[in-house]
Design an enzyme around this catalytic site. Structure first.
Site, PDB file in Angstrom:
ATOM      1  N   GLU A  77      10.112   6.654   2.089  1.00  0.00           N
ATOM      2  CA  GLU A  77       9.893   5.438   2.883  1.00  0.00           C
ATOM      3  C   GLU A  77      11.059   5.150   3.817  1.00  0.00           C
ATOM      4  O   GLU A  77      11.588   4.040   3.856  1.00  0.00           O
ATOM      5  CB  GLU A  77       9.665   4.239   1.958  1.00  0.00           C
ATOM      6  CG  GLU A  77       8.412   4.351   1.134  1.00  0.00           C
ATOM      7  CD  GLU A  77       7.984   3.025   0.518  1.00  0.00           C
ATOM      8  OE1 GLU A  77       8.848   2.182   0.268  1.00  0.00           O
ATOM      9  OE2 GLU A  77       6.783   2.852   0.293  1.00  0.00           O
TER      10      GLU A  77
ATOM     11  N   GLU B  59       1.325   6.840  -2.488  1.00  0.00           N
ATOM     12  CA  GLU B  59       1.488   5.797  -3.507  1.00  0.00           C
ATOM     13  C   GLU B  59       0.349   4.804  -3.394  1.00  0.00           C
ATOM     14  O   GLU B  59       0.367   3.931  -2.520  1.00  0.00           O
ATOM     15  CB  GLU B  59       2.825   5.051  -3.360  1.00  0.00           C
ATOM     16  CG  GLU B  59       4.042   5.874  -3.718  1.00  0.00           C
ATOM     17  CD  GLU B  59       5.350   5.088  -3.588  1.00  0.00           C
ATOM     18  OE1 GLU B  59       5.326   3.839  -3.670  1.00  0.00           O
ATOM     19  OE2 GLU B  59       6.388   5.739  -3.392  1.00  0.00           O
TER      20      GLU B  59
HETATM   21  C1  GAL Z   1       7.593   1.917  -2.880  1.00  0.00           C
HETATM   22  C2  GAL Z   1       8.629   2.942  -3.268  1.00  0.00           C
HETATM   23  C3  GAL Z   1       8.527   3.256  -4.744  1.00  0.00           C
HETATM   24  C4  GAL Z   1       8.517   1.973  -5.537  1.00  0.00           C
HETATM   25  C5  GAL Z   1       7.395   1.082  -5.029  1.00  0.00           C
HETATM   26  C6  GAL Z   1       7.330  -0.266  -5.717  1.00  0.00           C
HETATM   27  O1  GAL Z   1       7.865   1.342  -1.655  1.00  0.00           O
HETATM   28  O2  GAL Z   1       8.448   4.118  -2.533  1.00  0.00           O
HETATM   29  O3  GAL Z   1       9.591   4.058  -5.134  1.00  0.00           O
HETATM   30  O4  GAL Z   1       9.735   1.347  -5.386  1.00  0.00           O
HETATM   31  O5  GAL Z   1       7.588   0.796  -3.714  1.00  0.00           O
HETATM   32  O6  GAL Z   1       7.090  -0.102  -7.051  1.00  0.00           O
END
Ligand code: GAL
Length: 853
Positions: free
Chosen positions: A198, A267
């Site tokens: 990110e 994600e």
């Molecule tokens: C995303 C990040 C993850 C985790 C998630 C929130 O932005 O890439 O590592 O932090 O947010 O749980």
């Protein structure tokens, strides 16, 4: 890969199963040399990742290896496979692997190779997110704290010292994977890697050096020649051939930066993390499934659930600050590795439905047609005649009746129906066919006899040093401990007015975080703490000073280092001041620039009171039942392992804040005294989800139960040590086991039904089958009673069902007959099963709750 299309070859290479299967058998005899000469490969096109020549729709899930124990890994991976996953995704945790420069650690929970090989053995692929910045609510975002002290370093930008370290560690990991032949190009399971994490939003803030760093990171990664693609998530300008991917609660709107890259969702947030002081977020299974179906129907081909198993932030691995020890995340597998139902089952059914569509999905772009104001059909057709359709109703409030290809379909609000043959609905995201479960925490062992040892307030030893002024905490502790003592003396003249009038002076302490315990002459005077949103704190309170020399001891406690935000490595912690006393004869006295003594860590930490060998170094006192709740107290007891091998937790509900160890292993930070703020209103699955929408435990401790892995216990003579900062009551600490209390099904009479469709498609059923309610207790449990059953128009949810205006009078009968005394049972959802139709022409459903014991 668990399902269709590819099977594991004899030497671990992946061979397409469909057409190539026969050929693979034919060459089996010459395979020994042939297989190793042909290198398998992963590439991509606009539609999908291509694994061994086949476009794949891949379902992935995050399991972070240090958030569980190696003993748990095989079961977690198997449950992920059973849930329909093809891929396991994990970050690589640099600070776990390189605790000091050049000293590597790859054992136990950090045995990365073992983890990947277990995934491989299960027949699944791996997505390896090397980072090495990982965010992940992990301490310091995965960076070792020593990295901050390399001269001239500046994290995550075009900075020589940082890039050198990042390249060194990334290369180390890639070489390690190559040496074990773990990339798919070598016949291994790793089909995909990730560099950075990110970075897009950071780059935007930083500007030109950020853009240069992005280019460098991509080139560096690609130069490592892994033979499999790299992704950069949330990075719109990811340079070719790196694929930019999406992270979020929904990603259907996302398109990659080049037409020839596939649409990937690295994600898909299954819930959200818990912070101390916050309520616990949950995400409804219906909305989770809706977001995934929505992504697939818009041409997505790779989905990773973040998290599939969240697990536990053992030790001091939680970041934040203020991230809780539990990283449950409302993931399909709960913190303990148990199925989180109905989420696990509902997504499993979704994955089967998607896989049934795979032949049509991979062969081209969808055609989209409107079916109404808020309704759409997305249709995929292959040249060979396969057809799959997704019918969507985006309206969060109302049902829609739509017609598609001359047939009528009912779409619940905020839902998508999946038709793998463009005709029959086998799945709807808002119709949960799988069972849900109510879990309980049953006490198993408690009533321990405790001994205690009082930590000295700012003990002095060789490591104590004195300097003028206030120092930043992490610079002093280098994060070897959460604790830093700041101690100073204050001289109070006997002529001070407050000594006579009793208006004690006010001590004000400004701290950059994260918590502060203030002691005056060894007595706790008060505490203050920040939060994830604002780690800073101000302590301000009248303090009991006496004439002569007074000692002010400030115990500043870190609760995890930040893991996200622009240059989070520069964020401060600890008492930076000013520190002042007001209400003296002279008015206000600034203490900031006088002499302060510093001591890193607790005396008990120095003596290793958390270990068996260390406990003998001090005299412990028996704790009576009527014991006063003392702050800064070490407690210890020994216990025998509770019977059974199910998941265990410590109920710390009566404790304040501190840390817990079992046989020297750190369970993590406990902080039940920090109760959850927030609004825990009813949660409707329909409508856009955010992490604030559906919360539980408002007004209660953010975290009451702390996972104790079974493998850390011996049958007898286990040592449990608790360090308590605030003053909880150890007598109430007990072990609980997490288990199913009851299981529920909530199924519509004409609910889409995968099983019946498959039976019809295979010619095994000649009439439409009714859906079934399946109930299944955990292994070893039996259904002991039916708490509720109603066929008609029941209301409420699992645990609180109630009859509606229509109720079949024989609703209980079939369950009493088929289920009592069984581990699992099924009952068809049809009027004749319940004594006839109680209300013709009304849409009916069955709700049932069965007690497991
Ligand atoms: C995303 C990040 C993850 C985790 C998630 C929130 O932005 O890439 O590592 O932090 O947010 O749980």
């Amino acid at each position: 890969m668990g399902s269709r299309g590819v099977m594991r070859g004899a030497l671990g290479a992946n061979v397409p199963s469909s057409t190539a299967a026969a050929a693979a058998v034919a060459v089996a005899f010459v395979c020994l040399w042939w297989c190793s000469a042909v290198s398998a490969s992963v590439s991509y096109d606009s539609r999908a990742l291509i694994v061994n020549g086949q476009r794949r729709i891949l379902i992935s899930g995050s399991i972070h290896y240090p958030r569980s124990t190696p003993e748990m890994w095989p079961d977690l991976i198997q449950k992920a496979k059973d849930g329909g996953l093809d891929v396991i995704q994990t970050y690589v945790f640099w600070n776990g692997h390189e605790p000091s420069p050049g000293k590597y650690y790859f054992e136990e929970r950090y045995d990365l190779v073992r983890f990947i090989k277990l995934v491989q053995q299960a027949g699944l692929y791996v997505h390896l997110r090397i980072g090495p910045y990982v965010c992940a609510e992990w301490n310091f975002g995965g960076f070792p704290v020593w990295l901050k002290y390399i001269p001239g370093i500046n994290f995550r930008t075009d900075n020589g010292p940082f890039k050198a370290q990042m390249q060194r560690f990334t290369t180390k990991i890639v070489n390690m994977m190559k040496a074990e032949r773990l990339f798919e190009s070598q016949g291994g399971p790793i089909i995909l890697s990730q560099i950075e994490n990110e970075y897009g939003p950071e780059e935007w803030e930083i500007g030109a050096p950020g853009r240069a760093y992005t280019k460098w990171a991509a080139q560096m990664a690609v130069g490592l020649k892994t033979g499999v693609p790299w992704v950069m998530c949330k990075q719109d300008d990811a340079p070719d051939p790196v694929i930019n991917t999406c992270n979020g609660f929904y990603c259907d709107y996302f398109s990659p930066n080049k037409a020839y890259k596939p649409k990937m969702w690295t994600e898909a947030w299954t819930g959200w993390y818990t912070e101390f002081g916050g309520a616990v977020p949950v995400r409804p299974a219906e909305d989770m499934a809706f977001s995934v179906a929505r992504f697939i129907q818009k041409g997505g081909s790779f989905i990773n659930y973040y998290m599939y198993h969240g697990g536990t932030n053992f030790g001091r691995t939680a970041g934040g600050p203020f991230i809780a020890t539990s990283y449950d995340y409302d993931a399909p597998l709960d913190e303990y590795g148990l199925l989180n139902q109905p989420k696990w089952g509902h997504l499993k059914d979704l994955h089967r439905a998607i896989k049934l569509c795979e032949p049509a999905l991979v062969s081209g772009d969808p055609g989209v047609m409107p079916l109404g104001n808020y309704q759409e059909a997305h249709v995929f057709k292959s040249k060979s005649g396969a057809c799959a359709a997704f019918l969507a109703n985006y309206n969060p409030r109302s049902y829609a009746k739509v017609s598609f290809a001359n047939m009528h379909y009912d779409l619940p609000p905020w839902s998508i129906s999946i038709l793998p043959d463009c005709k029959n609905t086998v799945y709807n995201t808002a119709r949960v066919g799988s069972q849900s479960a109510q879990m309980k925490m049953s006490p198993v062992v408690g009533g321990f006899s405790w001994q205690s040892y009082n930590e000295e307030t700012a003990s002095y030893d060789d490591s104590t040093f004195t300097t003028v002024g206030l120092l930043e905490q992490i610079n002093v502790t280098r994060d070897v401990s959460d604790y830093l003592w700041y101690t100073t003396d204050v001289k109070i003249d006997p002529s001070e007015g407050f000594l006579k009038n009793g208006h004690y002076p006010v001590l004000t302490v400004m701290s950059a975080g994260h918590t502060l315990n203030v002691f005056i002459n060894g007595q706790l005077s008060g505490t203050a703490y920040g939060s994830l949103e604002n780690p800073k704190l101000t302590f301000s309170s009248a303090v009991n000073l006496r004439a002569g020399i007074n000692t002010i001891s400030l115990l500043s406690v870190a609760v995890g280092l930040p893991n996200v935000g622009p240059h989070f490595e520069t964020w401060n912690a600890g008492v930076l001041g000013p520190v002042s006393l007001s209400g003296l004869n002279e008015g206000r006295r600034d203490l900031s620039w006088q002499k302060w003594s510093y001591k890193v860590g607790l005396q008990g930490e120095g003596l290793s009171l958390n270990t068996l060998s260390g406990t003998s170094s001090v005299e412990w006192a028996e704790v009576s039942l009527a014991a006063q709740r003392q702050p800064l107290t070490w407690y210890k007891t020994t216990f025998n392992a509770p019977a059974g091998n199910g998941p265990l937790a410590l109920d710390m509900g009566a404790m304040g804040k501190g840390q817990v160890w079992i046989n020297g292993q750190s369970i993590g930070r406990h902080w039940p005294a920090y109760t959850a703020k927030g609004n825990c209103n009813d949660c409707n699955y329909a409508g856009t989800y955010t992490e604030k929408k559906c919360l539980k435990y408002c007004g209660l401790p953010s975290q009451r139960w702390y996972h104790v892995p079974q493998s850390w216990l011996k049958p007898t003579g286990n040592l449990l040590v608790v360090f308590e900062e605030l003053g909880g009551s150890s007598n109430w600490i007990s072990f609980v086991k997490k288990e199913i209390e009851s299981v529920c099904a909530d199924i519509y009479e004409w609910q889409p039904n995968l099983l019946s469709w498959e039976k019809q498609a295979s010619g095994k059923a000649n009439r439409p089958l009714r859906p079934k309610a399946h109930l299944s207790c955990a292994p070893g449990q039996k259904i002991s009673s039916i708490k509720f059953a109603s066929f008609g128009t029941p209301e409420g949810a699992c645990g609180s069902f109630r009859e509606g205006s229509c109720h079949a009078h024989k609703s209980y009968d079939a369950f009493e007959k088929n289920c009592i005394g069984q581990n699992s049972c099924s009952v068809a959802v049809a009027p004749e099963v319940f004594g006839g139709d109680p209300c013709p022409n009304v849409m009916k459903k069955l709700s049932v709750e069965a007690i497991c014991s």
